[in-house]
Design an enzyme around this catalytic site. Structure first.
Site, PDB file in Angstrom:
ATOM      1  N   ARG A   1      25.238  10.063 -42.406  1.00 62.05           N
ATOM      2  CA  ARG A   1      25.539  10.999 -43.488  1.00 62.05           C
ATOM      3  C   ARG A   1      26.974  10.784 -43.940  1.00 62.05           C
ATOM      4  O   ARG A   1      27.859  10.483 -43.122  1.00 62.05           O
ATOM      5  CB  ARG A   1      25.386  12.452 -43.014  1.00 62.05           C
TER       6      ARG A   1
ATOM      7  N   HIS B   1      22.051   5.617 -50.888  1.00 60.46           N
ATOM      8  CA  HIS B   1      21.257   6.462 -49.976  1.00 60.46           C
ATOM      9  C   HIS B   1      19.775   6.056 -50.001  1.00 60.46           C
ATOM     10  O   HIS B   1      18.896   6.871 -50.303  1.00 60.46           O
ATOM     11  CB  HIS B   1      21.418   7.952 -50.309  1.00 60.46           C
TER      12      HIS B   1
HETATM   13  P1  NDP Z   1      17.629  11.994 -33.841  1.00 60.03           P
HETATM   14  O1  NDP Z   1      17.801  13.473 -33.782  1.00 60.03           O
HETATM   15  O2  NDP Z   1      16.426  11.400 -33.232  1.00 60.03           O
HETATM   16  O3  NDP Z   1      18.907  11.293 -33.179  1.00 60.03           O
HETATM   17  C1  NDP Z   1      20.190  11.762 -33.329  1.00 60.03           C
HETATM   18  C2  NDP Z   1      21.086  11.062 -32.321  1.00 60.03           C
HETATM   19  O4  NDP Z   1      22.435  11.462 -32.524  1.00 60.03           O
HETATM   20  C3  NDP Z   1      20.734  11.409 -30.871  1.00 60.03           C
HETATM   21  O5  NDP Z   1      20.852  10.277 -30.069  1.00 60.03           O
HETATM   22  C4  NDP Z   1      21.810  12.437 -30.499  1.00 60.03           C
HETATM   23  O6  NDP Z   1      22.122  12.485 -29.114  1.00 60.03           O
HETATM   24  C5  NDP Z   1      22.979  11.881 -31.272  1.00 60.03           C
HETATM   25  N1  NDP Z   1      24.007  12.901 -31.482  1.00 60.03           N
HETATM   26  C6  NDP Z   1      23.904  14.066 -32.163  1.00 60.03           C
HETATM   27  N2  NDP Z   1      25.064  14.750 -32.114  1.00 60.03           N
HETATM   28  C7  NDP Z   1      25.921  13.990 -31.386  1.00 60.03           C
HETATM   29  C8  NDP Z   1      27.259  14.148 -30.968  1.00 60.03           C
HETATM   30  N3  NDP Z   1      27.972  15.247 -31.287  1.00 60.03           N
HETATM   31  N4  NDP Z   1      27.803  13.187 -30.210  1.00 60.03           N
HETATM   32  C9  NDP Z   1      27.099  12.084 -29.869  1.00 60.03           C
HETATM   33  N5  NDP Z   1      25.818  11.872 -30.231  1.00 60.03           N
HETATM   34  C10 NDP Z   1      25.231  12.817 -30.978  1.00 60.03           C
HETATM   35  O7  NDP Z   1      17.750  11.617 -35.388  1.00 60.03           O
HETATM   36  P2  NDP Z   1      17.150  10.333 -36.137  1.00 60.03           P
HETATM   37  O8  NDP Z   1      17.459   9.135 -35.344  1.00 60.03           O
HETATM   38  O9  NDP Z   1      15.753  10.581 -36.528  1.00 60.03           O
HETATM   39  O10 NDP Z   1      18.026  10.366 -37.484  1.00 60.03           O
HETATM   40  C11 NDP Z   1      19.423  10.269 -37.398  1.00 60.03           C
HETATM   41  C12 NDP Z   1      20.071  10.564 -38.729  1.00 60.03           C
HETATM   42  O11 NDP Z   1      19.886   9.474 -39.626  1.00 60.03           O
HETATM   43  C13 NDP Z   1      19.531  11.749 -39.508  1.00 60.03           C
HETATM   44  O12 NDP Z   1      20.018  12.982 -39.021  1.00 60.03           O
HETATM   45  C14 NDP Z   1      20.035  11.465 -40.910  1.00 60.03           C
HETATM   46  O13 NDP Z   1      21.335  12.019 -41.077  1.00 60.03           O
HETATM   47  C15 NDP Z   1      20.129   9.943 -40.937  1.00 60.03           C
HETATM   48  N6  NDP Z   1      19.127   9.363 -41.837  1.00 60.03           N
HETATM   49  C16 NDP Z   1      19.577   8.711 -42.961  1.00 60.03           C
HETATM   50  C17 NDP Z   1      18.685   8.132 -43.823  1.00 60.03           C
HETATM   51  C18 NDP Z   1      19.156   7.331 -44.987  1.00 60.03           C
HETATM   52  O14 NDP Z   1      18.337   6.945 -45.829  1.00 60.03           O
HETATM   53  N7  NDP Z   1      20.442   7.028 -45.067  1.00 60.03           N
HETATM   54  C19 NDP Z   1      17.228   8.227 -43.588  1.00 60.03           C
HETATM   55  C20 NDP Z   1      16.879   8.895 -42.375  1.00 60.03           C
HETATM   56  C21 NDP Z   1      17.799   9.447 -41.540  1.00 60.03           C
HETATM   57  P3  NDP Z   1      21.004  12.900 -28.029  1.00 60.03           P
HETATM   58  O15 NDP Z   1      20.036  11.732 -27.981  1.00 60.03           O
HETATM   59  O16 NDP Z   1      21.770  13.035 -26.781  1.00 60.03           O
HETATM   60  O17 NDP Z   1      20.365  14.159 -28.537  1.00 60.03           O
HETATM   61  C1  OXD Z   2      16.694  11.446 -44.274  1.00 60.71           C
HETATM   62  C2  OXD Z   2      17.302  10.781 -45.423  1.00 60.71           C
HETATM   63  O1  OXD Z   2      17.363  12.222 -43.591  1.00 60.71           O
HETATM   64  O2  OXD Z   2      16.574  10.135 -46.220  1.00 60.71           O
HETATM   65  O3  OXD Z   2      15.494  11.202 -44.017  1.00 60.71           O
HETATM   66  O4  OXD Z   2      18.518  10.824 -45.581  1.00 60.71           O
END
Ligand code: NDP
Ligand code: OXD
Length: 315
Positions: A230, A278
């Protein structure tokens, strides 16, 4: 049984058609013009919902995010506390993100932008290249998306590590966790990828201090960043300053502090920056509506919803 789409920026007719296909018995409606009697609405799905809209649905049972990230939904201070929020976790979305991450790691690793520039100038410059085994990739956010990308990059031969809130045990992937593991994770990382969710803890995490702790031992002598998490996570002025000073070799950015990226942003034309709008992982209406319909069916059968957002952690 009525279902409401709240999609101010997406083509709602396309989504409504896909939902009717996935759940033919559902009365599918669209905010703001097709609300009907709001007391009928049991389920809603949103992307960038304006505040107060969800609060106005008195009998809502489940709220679906149509993407993996839920920051825009959780930003609404009026969100009802008792309604579960289900986010997307689907192989289609994950696969698209993995394609993006692998593409951009390889773009930098194989110096493709340099080759493109040479081609435009008809320059035959067969400069030395290096192996994937010489490049350390570090993925911040080792969740659904991060783990899949990490495994594919590992299989290509890259030295891969991940950083997450809680530690992970994945074959061939070095795991670092929490604040205690952050500096060591950065110190071994030549290409930093962010797949973190946007939360108060991750806001501004890609800043000058973070960049200064990344490895300078990699093939290019300075690190590279790829942010598909993000835009709130990146301090764009710090990235630009680091590119100018040489503290950073290059960047690929899919997400921005302001989206769409304003036309006067220097990121658009910076020679070391690759901007994508994005699009790292797009939500496909048919795939995602089928996923939402499956979750509704589980709920109606009394089974636990999957991928429910943990509001305390914010993702
Ligand atoms: P998940 O919830 O599966 O994974 C999030 C990861 O981030 C986990 O490993 C979590 O740790 C870690 N995390 C969260 N907070 C912290 C922190 N404070 N310190 C360290 N690690 C942290 O999410 P997804 O993998 O499904 O998606 C991740 C992100 O990708 C979404 O939230 C979105 O913002 C972004 N995204 C962007 C897209 C785009 O088109 N650009 C499309 C889809 C997603 P833990 O495993 O320990 O919980
Ligand atoms: C998502 C994105 O969070 O597209 O899936 O950014």
């Amino acid at each position: 049984m009525a279902f409401l789409f709240i999609l101010p920026t997406w083509p709602v007719a396309v989504w409504a058609r896909a939902m009717r296909q996935a759940a033919p018995a559902m009365d599918v409606r669209a905010w703001p013009d097709g609300l009907g009697n709001i007391a009928d609405i049991d389920y809603a799905a949103a992307w960038l919902p304006p505040p107060n809209v969800v609060r106005g649905l008195p009998n809502l049972k489940v709220l679906f995010s149509l993407g993996a990230g839920v920051d825009a939904i959780l930003n609404d201070p009026t969100l009802p506390e008792n309604v579960p929020i289900v986010r997307v976790n689907d192989p289609d979305l994950t696969g698209r993100m993995t394609e993006y991450v692998v593409l951009h790691v390889l773009l930098h690793h194989r110096q493709q932008r340099r080759i493109d520039a040479n081609q435009r100038r008809k320059v035959w410059d067969s400069f030395p290249t290096h192996a994937a085994t010489q490049m350390s990739v570090g993925i911040m956010g080792l969740g659904v998306m991060g783990q899949d990308s990490a495994c594919r990059l590992r299989d290509l031969g890259f030295r891969v590590a991940g950083w997450s809130r809680t530690g992970k045990d994945i074959e061939g992937i070095e795991s670092f966790a929490g604040a205690a593991g952050f500096d060591a994770f950065l110190a071994r990382t030549d290409i930093l990828v962010s797949l973190l969710p946007a939360t108060p803890e991750t806001d501004g995490i890609i800043n000058s201090a973070t960049i200064s702790k990344l490895s300078h031992q990699g093939p290019f002598g300075a690190p590279i960043i790829i942010n598909a998490g993000r835009g709130r996570q990146q301090v764009e002025a710090d990235i630009l300053a680091a590119l100018e000073s040489g503290a950073l070799h290059a960047a690929t950015l899919d997400v921005f502090q302001a989206e769409p990226l304003p036309p006067d942003s220097p990121l658009w034309t910076h020679p070391k920056v690759t901007v994508t709008p994005h699009v790292a992982a797009d939500s496909d209406p048919e795939v995602i509506c089928a996923y939402v319909a499956r979750q509704i069916e589980r709920y109606r059968q009394g089974l636990a919803l999957e991928n429910v957002v943990d509001r305390a952690h914010g993702y």
